[in-house]
Design a protein around this motif. Structure first.
Motif, PDB file in Angstrom:
ATOM      1  N   VAL A   1      44.712  28.225  35.456  1.00 31.95           N
ATOM      2  CA  VAL A   1      43.528  28.473  36.272  1.00 31.95           C
ATOM      3  C   VAL A   1      43.709  29.817  36.966  1.00 31.95           C
ATOM      4  O   VAL A   1      44.661  30.014  37.732  1.00 31.95           O
ATOM      5  CB  VAL A   1      43.305  27.350  37.291  1.00 31.95           C
ATOM      6  N   GLU A   2      42.789  30.747  36.713  1.00 35.12           N
ATOM      7  CA  GLU A   2      42.896  32.113  37.210  1.00 35.12           C
ATOM      8  C   GLU A   2      42.358  32.218  38.643  1.00 35.12           C
ATOM      9  O   GLU A   2      41.188  31.905  38.891  1.00 35.12           O
ATOM     10  CB  GLU A   2      42.117  33.062  36.302  1.00 35.12           C
ATOM     11  N   VAL A   3      43.205  32.665  39.558  1.00 40.01           N
ATOM     12  CA  VAL A   3      42.832  32.834  40.958  1.00 40.01           C
ATOM     13  C   VAL A   3      42.637  34.318  41.240  1.00 40.01           C
ATOM     14  O   VAL A   3      43.495  35.140  40.897  1.00 40.01           O
ATOM     15  CB  VAL A   3      43.917  32.254  41.890  1.00 40.01           C
ATOM     16  N   HIS A   4      41.536  34.676  41.867  1.00 40.99           N
ATOM     17  CA  HIS A   4      41.194  36.079  42.102  1.00 40.99           C
ATOM     18  C   HIS A   4      42.139  36.776  43.062  1.00 40.99           C
ATOM     19  O   HIS A   4      42.752  36.156  43.916  1.00 40.99           O
ATOM     20  CB  HIS A   4      39.785  36.189  42.697  1.00 40.99           C
ATOM     21  N   GLY A   5      42.208  38.083  42.927  1.00 39.57           N
ATOM     22  CA  GLY A   5      42.799  38.922  43.951  1.00 39.57           C
ATOM     23  C   GLY A   5      41.714  39.315  44.938  1.00 39.57           C
ATOM     24  O   GLY A   5      40.721  38.603  45.115  1.00 39.57           O
ATOM     25  N   SER A   6      41.844  40.477  45.558  1.00 38.52           N
ATOM     26  CA  SER A   6      40.865  40.890  46.565  1.00 38.52           C
ATOM     27  C   SER A   6      39.601  41.474  45.953  1.00 38.52           C
ATOM     28  O   SER A   6      38.626  41.707  46.661  1.00 38.52           O
ATOM     29  CB  SER A   6      41.486  41.933  47.507  1.00 38.52           C
ATOM     30  N   GLU A   7      39.617  41.699  44.638  1.00 38.99           N
ATOM     31  CA  GLU A   7      38.428  42.275  44.001  1.00 38.99           C
ATOM     32  C   GLU A   7      37.225  41.350  44.157  1.00 38.99           C
ATOM     33  O   GLU A   7      37.360  40.133  44.245  1.00 38.99           O
ATOM     34  CB  GLU A   7      38.697  42.553  42.516  1.00 38.99           C
ATOM     35  N   GLY A   8      36.033  41.952  44.190  1.00 39.85           N
ATOM     36  CA  GLY A   8      34.819  41.144  44.238  1.00 39.85           C
ATOM     37  C   GLY A   8      34.190  40.969  42.876  1.00 39.85           C
ATOM     38  O   GLY A   8      33.335  40.109  42.685  1.00 39.85           O
ATOM     39  N   SER A   9      34.593  41.777  41.903  1.00 41.26           N
ATOM     40  CA  SER A   9      33.953  41.772  40.592  1.00 41.26           C
ATOM     41  C   SER A   9      34.111  40.420  39.899  1.00 41.26           C
ATOM     42  O   SER A   9      35.107  39.721  40.069  1.00 41.26           O
ATOM     43  CB  SER A   9      34.522  42.896  39.715  1.00 41.26           C
TER      44      SER A   9
ATOM     45  N   LEU B   1      34.778  49.561  50.500  1.00 41.26           N
ATOM     46  CA  LEU B   1      34.602  48.449  51.421  1.00 41.26           C
ATOM     47  C   LEU B   1      34.910  47.135  50.712  1.00 41.26           C
ATOM     48  O   LEU B   1      34.637  46.979  49.519  1.00 41.26           O
ATOM     49  CB  LEU B   1      33.162  48.422  51.950  1.00 41.26           C
ATOM     50  N   PRO B   2      35.484  46.158  51.410  1.00 40.38           N
ATOM     51  CA  PRO B   2      35.804  44.873  50.788  1.00 40.38           C
ATOM     52  C   PRO B   2      34.568  44.228  50.174  1.00 40.38           C
ATOM     53  O   PRO B   2      33.520  44.110  50.827  1.00 40.38           O
ATOM     54  CB  PRO B   2      36.336  44.034  51.958  1.00 40.38           C
ATOM     55  N   GLY B   3      34.674  43.835  48.917  1.00 38.74           N
ATOM     56  CA  GLY B   3      33.571  43.159  48.247  1.00 38.74           C
ATOM     57  C   GLY B   3      32.474  44.064  47.750  1.00 38.74           C
ATOM     58  O   GLY B   3      31.454  43.585  47.242  1.00 38.74           O
ATOM     59  N   ALA B   4      32.656  45.395  47.859  1.00 35.15           N
ATOM     60  CA  ALA B   4      31.603  46.318  47.434  1.00 35.15           C
ATOM     61  C   ALA B   4      31.348  46.255  45.936  1.00 35.15           C
ATOM     62  O   ALA B   4      30.307  46.711  45.457  1.00 35.15           O
ATOM     63  CB  ALA B   4      31.960  47.744  47.843  1.00 35.15           C
ATOM     64  N   ASP B   5      32.293  45.667  45.179  1.00 36.70           N
ATOM     65  CA  ASP B   5      32.145  45.611  43.722  1.00 36.70           C
ATOM     66  C   ASP B   5      31.620  44.272  43.214  1.00 36.70           C
ATOM     67  O   ASP B   5      31.673  44.000  42.008  1.00 36.70           O
ATOM     68  CB  ASP B   5      33.486  45.915  43.044  1.00 36.70           C
ATOM     69  N   VAL B   6      31.056  43.442  44.097  1.00 32.47           N
ATOM     70  CA  VAL B   6      30.586  42.135  43.633  1.00 32.47           C
ATOM     71  C   VAL B   6      29.431  42.258  42.636  1.00 32.47           C
ATOM     72  O   VAL B   6      29.198  41.357  41.838  1.00 32.47           O
ATOM     73  CB  VAL B   6      30.151  41.219  44.807  1.00 32.47           C
ATOM     74  N   GLY B   7      28.726  43.367  42.670  1.00 33.72           N
ATOM     75  CA  GLY B   7      27.610  43.547  41.746  1.00 33.72           C
ATOM     76  C   GLY B   7      27.981  44.262  40.468  1.00 33.72           C
ATOM     77  O   GLY B   7      27.108  44.561  39.641  1.00 33.72           O
TER      78      GLY B   7
END
Length: 435
Positions: free
Chosen positions: A131-139, A4-10
């Protein structure tokens, strides 16, 4: 179903491995970077694109497996204790490099407080800052971004920040490109403030989904350069439909099937873009019309395959978790036409995550019209600019990054141009002017 999108934010680095994270200078002057994996262990990387996963066995010895395979192959680096800051890599000793890191908190879109970090090369002279811009990862990029170490070890500063909702940054995970672009633009301002006189050039580097966000951020605040890795110059709906077509072509289906598949992706695209407001009638119609066709089971894509094969009630139940504000209607063309900032786009010729054909055509056309775009493409690489091998089941396994890929980005940050060879990368379009 995919994560699921953002499931890896933790996600957090493994505690027993984190003390070894760093960039190490070997006695021949080269470097090797050790980054934490999101799951367990470490990953080493070198400037030439070679990389392996490192896991400590029961005897305390570190074992490296080539690329993303399970093969124990290639250099087997060994680490000292946590307090020793040393490595032995392929017979060469090395020591961890002390980098100048400044922690900060800055304000992004809507007043959201974001945690960031500026890392500069040793010394007091002027340097470019990426300046590093994120991809779709939540980590959390503060934990998992490797550029923050090996770019400064190569003379290029980096500003990295934790995406909203991760790593102590406030807010919630989102794929709203406009929100994320405002966060990235605020990061540029903060990077300039912290670097002060040491910042010779400040620019943006975005990969994958960050390829939509970085140019948009560059339209909001002045930057000296933009680097996009394995991104798309078309919108998100095109990504799904192009993936569907690419998969069907690989299976050998002809133009008549591809035309029907386009009909299907028009329906699924309208459904997701409306966030379900158009209702299920269109989905039910194409299911009924084509479900018995032999090619129907070969339809995948970012979301089309899931929508076709999931009961409507389940789609409704999943919707709150799947709807993360994605900018389904975003068209990057007006931004790319309007930017005067030198842009380097790096593509993987055989990218299955971001099919490159349409983007290649658009970028070549824009460069021919005088837009400041340079396009570098690596043959026989997939998403991430990674080399791969294909198994008997047609699945790809990544072996490492393309030689020259890292060097191209570092050179663009330094000077805004490419000179010489970068592995077997091919320059398909070149900016007419450099600011």
């Amino acid at each position: 179903m995919a994560q699921l999108p953002g499931a890896d934010v933790g996600a957090r680095p493994e505690p027993t491995a984190v003390c070894h994270v760093g960039v190490y200078r070997l006695d021949d002057g080269s470097w090797v970077d050790l980054a934490p994996n999101v799951d367990t262990g470490l990953r080493w990387r070198r400037l030439d694109g070679s990389t392996s996963r490192m896991i400590q066995n029961a005897d305390g010895r570190w074992v490296s497996t080539l690329g993303w395979t399970n093969r124990v192959e290639g250099p087997q680096p060994q680490l000292g204790s946590c307090a020793e800051d040393r490595i032995a890599f392929d017979g060469r000793p090395g020591r961890r490099v002390a980098l100048d890191a400044q922690e900060t908190t800055f304000v992004g879109h809507g007043g959201t407080r974001l945690r960031g970090r500026l890392i500069l090369p040793p010394g007091d002279g002027p340097v470019p800052v990426m300046v590093e811009v994120h991809g779709s990862e939540g980590s959390n990029a503060l934990d998992f971004n490797a550029f923050q170490r090996f770019a400064p070890a190569s003379g290029v500063g980096v500003f990295v920040y934790a995406k909203r909702g991760s790593g102590g940054s406030d807010g919630a995970y989102t794929q709203d490109f406009h929100v994320l672009a405002e966060d990235a633009a605020a990061a540029v301002v903060e990077a300039r403030r912290l670097a002060g006189a040491r910042a010779s050039r400040v620019g943006l580097h975005g990969a994958s989904q960050g390829g939509w966000v970085a140019p948009l951020a560059a339209s909001l605040t002045p930057v000296d350069f933009v680097i996009v890795g394995f991104g798309l110059a078309y919108g998100v709906l095109s990504e799904d439909s192009d993936e569907v077509i690419q998969t069907l072509e690989a299976k050998g289906w002809g133009p008549d099937v591809l035309a029907r598949a386009r009909e299907i992706t028009d329906v699924t695209g309208a459904f997701v873009a409306s966030r379900g407001a158009v209702g299920f009638d269109g989905l039910e119609a194409v299911r009924a019309r084509y479900r018995a066709e032999r090619w129907f089971a070969d339809i995948k894509g970012e979301f089309t395959g899931m929508l076709l094969n999931t009961p409507n009630a389940q789609i409704t139940a999943m919707a709150p978790q799947l709807d993360v504000g994605t900018s389904w209607d975003y068209d990057p063309l007006p931004v790319l036409v309007g930017l005067t900032t030198p842009m380097l786009w790096i593509q993987a010729e055989k990218d299955t995550g971001a099919p490159p054909d349409a983007t290649r055509r658009r970028l070549i056309a824009l460069a021919a019209q005088g837009r400041p775009i340079t396009l570098l493409e690596y043959p026989d690489t997939d998403h991430g600019i990674v080399r791969f091998e294909t198994g008997p089941d047609s699945r790809r396994t990544s072996l490492g990054y393309a030689p020259g890929y890292y060097q191209a980005m570092l050179d663009w940050a330094r000077a805004g141009r490419l000179e010489g060879d970068y592995g077997d990368g091919r320059i398909l379009a070149r900016a007419m002017t450099v600011r």
